[in-house]
Design a protein around this motif. Sequence first.
Motif, mmCIF file in Angstrom:
data_model
loop_
_atom_site.group_PDB
_atom_site.id
_atom_site.type_symbol
_atom_site.label_atom_id
_atom_site.label_comp_id
_atom_site.label_asym_id
_atom_site.label_seq_id
_atom_site.Cartn_x
_atom_site.Cartn_y
_atom_site.Cartn_z
ATOM 1 N N LEU A 260 0.841 -1.181 0.000
ATOM 2 C CA LEU A 260 0.000 0.000 0.000
ATOM 3 C C LEU A 260 0.886 1.243 0.000
ATOM 4 O O LEU A 260 1.994 1.218 0.568
ATOM 5 N N ASP A 261 0.427 2.314 -0.626
ATOM 6 C CA ASP A 261 1.127 3.601 -0.599
ATOM 7 C C ASP A 261 0.314 4.584 0.204
ATOM 8 O O ASP A 261 -0.931 4.517 0.238
ATOM 9 N N GLY A 262 1.018 5.536 0.860
ATOM 10 C CA GLY A 262 0.286 6.499 1.660
ATOM 11 C C GLY A 262 1.110 7.693 2.075
ATOM 12 O O GLY A 262 2.267 7.853 1.652
ATOM 13 N N VAL A 263 0.507 8.507 2.938
ATOM 14 C CA VAL A 263 1.146 9.719 3.437
ATOM 15 C C VAL A 263 0.943 9.769 4.949
ATOM 16 O O VAL A 263 -0.165 9.523 5.442
ATOM 17 N N ALA A 264 2.019 10.095 5.674
ATOM 18 C CA ALA A 264 1.908 10.223 7.132
ATOM 19 C C ALA A 264 0.948 11.357 7.474
ATOM 20 O O ALA A 264 1.002 12.429 6.884
ATOM 21 N N VAL A 265 0.057 11.094 8.428
ATOM 22 C CA VAL A 265 -0.926 12.085 8.843
ATOM 23 C C VAL A 265 -0.298 13.033 9.859
ATOM 24 O O VAL A 265 0.218 12.562 10.872
#
Length: 479
Positions: free
Chosen positions: A474-479
């Motif tokens: 999965l790809d994402g961005v730190a909140v």
Amino acid sequence: MKDYSKYFNGPSLKEARSRGKEDIKHIENAFEIPPDMVNIGQGQFYHIKTYGCQANERDSETLAGILEMMGYQPTDDIHKANVVLLNTCAVRENAEEKVFGKIGYLKTVKKTNPNIIFGICGCMTQEEVVVNKILAKYPQVDMIFGTHNLHRLPQLLKSAMLEKEMVLEVWSKEGDVIENLPSHRASKTKAWVNIMYGCNKFCTYCIVPYTRGKERSRLKEEILDEVRQLVADGYQEITLLGQNVNSYGLDLDEDYSFANLLEDVAKTGIPRIRFTTSHPWDFTEAMADVIAKYDNIMPYIHLPVQSGNSEVLKTMGRKYTREQYLALFDMLKRKIPGVAITTDIIVGFPNETDEQFEHTLDVVRYCKYDNAFTFIFSARPGTPASRMHDSIDMETKRKRLAKLNKTWNDLALEKNKAYVGRTVTVLVDGLSKKNEKVYSGYTDTQKLVNFKGENIQPGDFVEVKITEAKSFSLDGVAV
């Protein structure tokens, strides 16, 4: 033919096959370093190459700890090393081929550095046919030792330094549990914890019961003390290791099961607990209840099915039917909220029919596994399956593997897409191996997440919003 009789400490498949009722000893003082070997490695380097499963990775941590107690330091440069160890795997033929390729390469290394000590250990060395091949064709090997006598490395190394002939010590049968061995942990945030050794299942295709010996459980006090020390040292995750963790405690004279151990480990407060591997034969509802009860036991289970056809499972010696496996799968899904389940599957087992293979695909479609480790059947010398007549050609096996992989890959991608838009907690391993501008880590369900962020350290728990799904990550961005 070369005379191997002088190598009296070699492996015996016949002896490894036997399972006696002798008491298992738990020994705390078996490891020692001879006085003249205490600082023998000062200013020198070691290199360990590990093949195979998590048990081998944990063994390599022990070997590294022993070498460092003798003064050696680690190096990734094999040409710089004074001691090189290959910790081998025997589960599949291609793993052995890789090892023999590496042994051949080390012949050239030894020509430039004739004083290098080159050792082979692990599961391959427990096989008679492998050891005989090394003795006959690979004189560059200085020492061979097995899975049961890692604690003897200082003595074996001393013999290799003093003697001109190859040092061979492989114990075919072992009933002891050796405690208090040194260790150089590969990670400062995640740790392997052995809870038992060996396997008594004797699946017809598997060499592990011969190479790892009979099931031997560590005492619960030893395990819990190790976990408490890891908590004190700041570790965030542990994985309890065994060839079949569900059998933990069956060899001990007390009413204490793996479910009991899981609960006691959870009470230590370690943030994340995993375990591997689980044989469907021994998985109990009590285990599922404990997993569901504690937030620090991860909702992730590796549950090898191997085949979706009951006749094939019987020939494999798996001791469960398709229906029993699916009932267990349903129970786990019912009792453990959000549980992720992964599996192992063998295609092309001797005489598997097209219809039987389709039954495996049916199980995959029903279970919608989060991940699957799939293999073409690999005959291991000495196992019952290696003697079975096989009517299936390799081209058919490859086509089945390709069809299986496409089926589960598509289903895994569909499952991962459900994560898009969600925020998940990730335990950070560090920077991604493929992109130094991206961090990587795992969710509680063992989903690999690559994400962007700033000022993040290995061991941090980070909330990550998922932006894209792939079959394997999965790809994402730190909140």
